[in-house]
Design an enzyme around this catalytic site. Structure first.
Site, PDB file in Angstrom:
ATOM      1  CB  SER A 602      -0.963  -0.039   1.108  1.00 38.39           C
ATOM      2  OG  SER A 602      -2.033   0.858   1.104  1.00 38.39           O
ATOM      3  CG  ASP A 677      -6.325  -2.549  -4.266  1.00 40.09           C
ATOM      4  OD1 ASP A 677      -7.336  -1.799  -3.373  1.00 40.09           O
ATOM      5  OD2 ASP A 677      -5.348  -2.676  -4.196  1.00 40.09           O
ATOM      6  CG  HIS A 709      -5.236  -2.262  -0.382  1.00 38.82           C
ATOM      7  ND1 HIS A 709      -4.506  -2.122  -1.506  1.00 38.82           N
ATOM      8  CD2 HIS A 709      -4.696  -1.889   0.663  1.00 38.82           C
ATOM      9  CE1 HIS A 709      -3.532  -1.301  -0.981  1.00 38.82           C
ATOM     10  NE2 HIS A 709      -3.661  -1.186   0.273  1.00 38.82           N
TER      11      HIS A 709
END
Length: 734
Positions: A602, A677, A709
């Site tokens: 991320s 995602d 995600h």
């Protein structure tokens, strides 16, 4: 989308202290099935936990087949009832809907011997003194959100519509226009500002406030669902992939509009707060007055530099008063609702970092600040509740040490603060309903898990209830250490964690992997077991790697200046700090300077690609998961808070975009994403691949179909084996 030793104010031994394995531990080898949360043996390798809850001021242990009362002074347990008892008393012995465990048993009434348990479809209230079923409530099925009040009324969302069910079971449908574009009763503003739900019952349950989000004007992002592996023509569904678009407001583009409705249970009517045009505004942290007549919420402008606490009449929806306003040159970010004092309906507490650190302030209901209740160069992390008898607030802070989490008491009248726990480690406490007792679940760097029972007061009494054995005893465990270095500004302490290879030899040189996150609202290093080390780090240390983790400026719980240092140029100060960590590593004789890799997910994926392309001669290998590539493709609320908009900060967006860095890739880089995602949408990774193709550079790419995600379940084991293998193939050998 966080070298000198320090001593804690309450006696934490020097943070550079090492956690060394003993020779007797060097026996067995870990697998990812042991160390990864999706692994088949992961549960057995975690420090043993206890299921515990409060029955008023009494502590109850919940187990598979029984519930027991825990004596707060001795820790001894006395049986209350068994699972067989509950099923017998509820008349479920011959039913298919028996209660199957007691882990989730709840004791809803402090003064009555009633337990609430769940079977497949119902909530059952059983009196364990009279041995009778007092009531049963059918839970709404197939809900998108649900919340029940103390009057046993349930608000829920089904098929996008909002309903309220009375105690009798009668349903009231409150809306008819709900859809994937008109969202009721659920989290809004993409879970920013501390929002995690959209249903807010008043204290006595007579009224319900709820969110309504219109996102029809927001651009749709084209995610795709592919068929399951077991697809067959007999199922009658198309073999083709299906479009699964989501509404995704990107920075600088049109955002959704939120309003707040109020349902009155006595009249059955719904009204909306008259807050004005919701365009480019955020409504958050909804709270009720004790008398249920007033609703309070924080209202934030789109620039997120102007925050106002406003009150509304819950019976008419009319705006009453702006009670508080806070502005900031960069951003204001309210994440906690106000809370009224249980012993004084005319005063409430408010959390703010207006003095540079998040602290607790006392206000009257007219909006006048009475006093600041906590202060110092540390942050209040959470407020757990109140001790009404002592007129005090129980809260969590990192006053003892920046990487600790400890529980405190502050007297509202005198301001005197009392440390309630042992002052070491990382603590998660739960407060009894009457505020008189704490259950303290904690760990320390060398302590896997402990539970203490604490009597709240000026002289807190602590009883150790349970100490978990070390689940890694008998395994080949690496050495964990911790310390600080200075940030790139030359003055700020940054905390690091190091995991040395198993059977470490200081005369050897080891390949080194830097694990990084680095973004807001997160940190990696804390004074919990093994300094907060992730299981994958232990797995890599077992394979002969040294792991290094540093919380750079911009991460959480270090104050406003620390967090806001990255404003309008995300990644830049963070990289400078991470490179200070690299300098420290390169000064160590056992770190191979030619074999340094980096991995993160991320924001950490963004940092990974930032580092490997900005410092291509330092980092040989990188694995970037779910990486942000260009902040103009990220969501409005988060992106504009930290970067402003692309229209007002074009230089910052250009500086932080990784598209222009594709040409600078020299090392081996693997990018991994989930195909579905909804957080860092696949456009980021795809666009970087396209830029690399144009530049002639060669990253590797892997995708998990159907995953969001983060990879779920056992797929996480597959993911971490893939990450590991990439370093094995490209970093292990000199």
């Amino acid at each position: 989308m966080k070298i000198k030793s320090l001593l804690s104010l309450v006696g934490l031994v020097a943070l550079t202290g090492l956690l060394r394995p003993t020779p007797s531990m060097a026996q067995r080898q870990f697998t990812l099935e042991d160390l990864n949360f999706g692994g088949t043996n992961y549960r057995n390798m975690r420090p043993e936990a206890r299921y515990l809850t409060w029955w008023g001021g009494k502590l109850v242990r919940q187990d598979l087949n029984s519930c027991s009362l825990v004596d707060s002074k001795s820790g001894k347990e006395t049986s209350l009832f068994s699972l067989d008892d509950i099923n017998h008393w509820a008349g479920l012995e011959k039913s298919n809907e028996i209660v199957r465990h007691l882990y989730s048993a709840v004791f809803p009434y402090a003064d009555r011997p009633v337990v609430m348990v769940k079977n497949g479809t119902e909530d059952l209230f059983v009196n364990f003194k009279t041995h009778k079923l007092e009531k049963r409530i059918t839970r709404p099925s197939n809900t998108q959100a649900s919340d029940r009040n103390e009057q046993d009324m349930t608000a829920f969302v089904r098929n996008h519509q909002l309903f309220v069910t009375e105690k009798s079971g009668k349903e009231h449908q409150l809306t008819t226009d709900g859809s994937s574009d008109i969202v009721y009763g659920q989290s809004v503003h993409r879970d920013e500002f501390g929002i995690n739900g959209g249903l807010f019952w008043s204290p006595k349950g007579n009224r319900l406030a709820f969110y309504r989000m219109d996102q029809s004007m927001v651009s749709a992002y084209p995610l795709v669902d592919i068929p399951e592996l077991d697809w067959t023509p007999e199922k009658g569904e198309s073999r083709a992939a299906k479009a699964a678009p989501i509404r995704y407001p990107m920075a600088g583009e049109t955002s959704h509009k939120v309003t707040v409705g109020v349902y009155d249970a006595s009249t059955g009517k719904v009204l909306y707060l008259q807050a004005g045009d919701p365009t480019d505004r955020y409504f958050t942290n909804i709270a009720w007055s004790p008398d249920e007549k007033t609703i309070y919420m924080f209202e934030v402008n789109r620039d997120q530099n102007d925050c106002r606490l406003v009150s509304y009449d819950a019976t008419t929806g009319k705006k009453l008063k702006e009670l508080y306003r806070e502005t900031d040159a960069k951003y204001v970010e309210p994440t906690h609702p106000i809370v009224f004092l249980p012993w004084n309906d005319n005063e409430f507490i408010l959390q703010s970092q207006k003095d540079g650190y998040n602290h607790i302030y006392l206000f009257n209901k007219e909006g006048q600040q009475i006093k600041q209740l906590t202060s110092g160069k540390w942050v209040v992390i959470d407020v757990l509740g109140f001790n009404t008898k002592q007129k005090s607030i129980v809260y969590v802070s990192n006053e003892c040490n920046p990487i600790q989490r400890n529980t405190w008491l502050v007297n509202v009248s005198t301001g005197k603060r009392t440390l309630l726990d042992n002052g070491r480690g990382y603590h998660f406490a739960t407060l009894s309903k009457d505020g008189g007792m704490l259950l303290d679940n904690y760990s320390e760097p060398t302590v896997p898990r402990k539970y203490d029972i604490i009597a709240v007061g000026a002289n807190p009494q602590r009883t150790n209830y349970f100490t978990a054995p070390n689940p890694w005893k008998g395994y080949n465990v690496p050495e964990y250490s911790n310390g600080t270095i200075k940030a790139a500004d030359g003055k700020t302490d940054l905390y690091w964690r190091m995991v040395k290879p198993v059977n470490f030899d200081p005369n050897k040189q080891y390949p080194t992997v830097i694990y990084v996150y680095g973004g807001p609202h997160a940190h990696n290093v804390d004074a919990s077991w093994n300094w907060g080390s992730r299981g994958w780090e232990t797995y890599m240390a077992q394979k002969g790697y040294l792991l290094f983790i540093l919380d750079n400026r911009g991460s959480e719980h270090r104050g406003k200046d620390f967090e806001q240092a990255t404003f309008r140029h995300l990644g830049q100060e963070e990289m400078k700090d991470q490179m200070e960590g690299v300098k420290y590593l390169q000064s160590l004789p056992y770190v191979d300077k030619n074999r340094i890799g980096v991995h993160g997910w991320s924001f950490g994926g963004f940092m990974t690609i930032s580092l490997i392309t900005n410092y291509p001669d330092v980092f040989k290998v990188g694995v970037a998961g779910g990486p942000v590539i260009d902040w103009k493709w990220y969501e409005v609320m988060y992106g504009e808070r930290y970067m402003d908009s692309p229209q007002t900060n074009p230089e910052g967006y250009a500086q932080t975009s990784l598209l222009q860095k594709a040409k600078d890739l020299k090392g081996k880089l693997q990018i991994i994403i989930g195909l579905n995602d909804p957080v860092v949408v696949p456009q980021h990774a795809y666009s970087f691949l396209k830029a690399c193709i144009a530049a002639g550079t060669q990253p590797d790419f892997f995708v998990y179909p159907g995953e969001p995600h983060n990879m779920r379940g056992h797929q996480s084991v597959h993911l971490h084996e893939r990450i590991t293998q990439y370093f094995e193939d490209n970093l292990k050998q000199k």
